[in-house]
Design an enzyme around this catalytic site. Sequence first.
Site, mmCIF file in Angstrom:
data_model
loop_
_atom_site.group_PDB
_atom_site.id
_atom_site.type_symbol
_atom_site.label_atom_id
_atom_site.label_comp_id
_atom_site.label_asym_id
_atom_site.label_seq_id
_atom_site.Cartn_x
_atom_site.Cartn_y
_atom_site.Cartn_z
ATOM 1 N N VAL A 189 0.835 -1.202 0.000
ATOM 2 C CA VAL A 189 0.000 0.000 0.000
ATOM 3 C C VAL A 189 0.873 1.256 0.000
ATOM 4 C CG1 VAL A 189 -1.764 1.321 1.266
ATOM 5 C CG2 VAL A 189 -1.897 -1.181 1.180
ATOM 6 N N CYS A 190 1.957 1.217 0.759
ATOM 7 C CA CYS A 190 2.815 2.394 0.945
ATOM 8 C C CYS A 190 3.284 3.039 -0.361
ATOM 9 C CB CYS A 190 4.004 2.061 1.827
ATOM 10 S SG CYS A 190 3.544 1.457 3.469
ATOM 11 N N PRO A 191 3.803 2.260 -1.326
ATOM 12 C CA PRO A 191 4.292 2.933 -2.537
ATOM 13 C C PRO A 191 3.173 3.589 -3.354
ATOM 14 C CG PRO A 191 4.421 0.552 -2.802
ATOM 15 C CD PRO A 191 4.082 0.828 -1.357
ATOM 16 N N ILE B 284 2.905 7.011 -1.627
ATOM 17 C CA ILE B 284 4.095 7.820 -1.855
ATOM 18 C C ILE B 284 4.110 8.323 -3.299
ATOM 19 C CG2 ILE B 284 6.615 7.793 -1.904
ATOM 20 C CD1 ILE B 284 6.395 5.594 0.361
#
Length: 185
Positions: free
Chosen positions: A57-59, A62
Amino acid sequence: MSQNRILSVGATFPTFKKQAVVSIEKGKEFADITNEDHIKREQWMVMFWWPKDFTFVCPTEIAEFNKNYDEFRDRDAVLVGASTDSEFVHAAWRRDHEDLRGLRFPMLADTSKSLAEELGILEAEEKVAYRVTYIVDPQGIIRWVSVNDLNVGRNVAEVLRVLDALQTDELCPCNWQKGEETLVG
């Protein structure tokens, strides 16, 4: 769940000086960033936290913040991404992940977890940061906080909408969008 109290609206954002990844160019990867950087330039700061590098999920978040980098810059806001991973892990992830190579904002490394702990945003079991977004005014005062559970990505358009509303310094109704009328108090 964390038993910490999340630092919230009206509080002064904590003092910090941390290493950050600012480039993937050899020899220019790292720089120190501080809470004073945006205050000296009389800018707003949007700091968003993610749990771990090399996850799923993080990328997506970002990359979306990066796509909107100019929108934040146009609003005189410094954008800072952060997690409790080290600057070396951040640098490796940036080099490894196609969507992260061209980031235009620093990836802060809170390896000691001291800033995340002071903010009260560490998840109790894994001691990683929740998905938290702070909008901090040019005087260093927290004006907005949004917290998501570990598995739910945030909405960058909503962060921009709230930043716009805060910068009007006026009363903004529900679902207000930049350019719309504000309320008379």
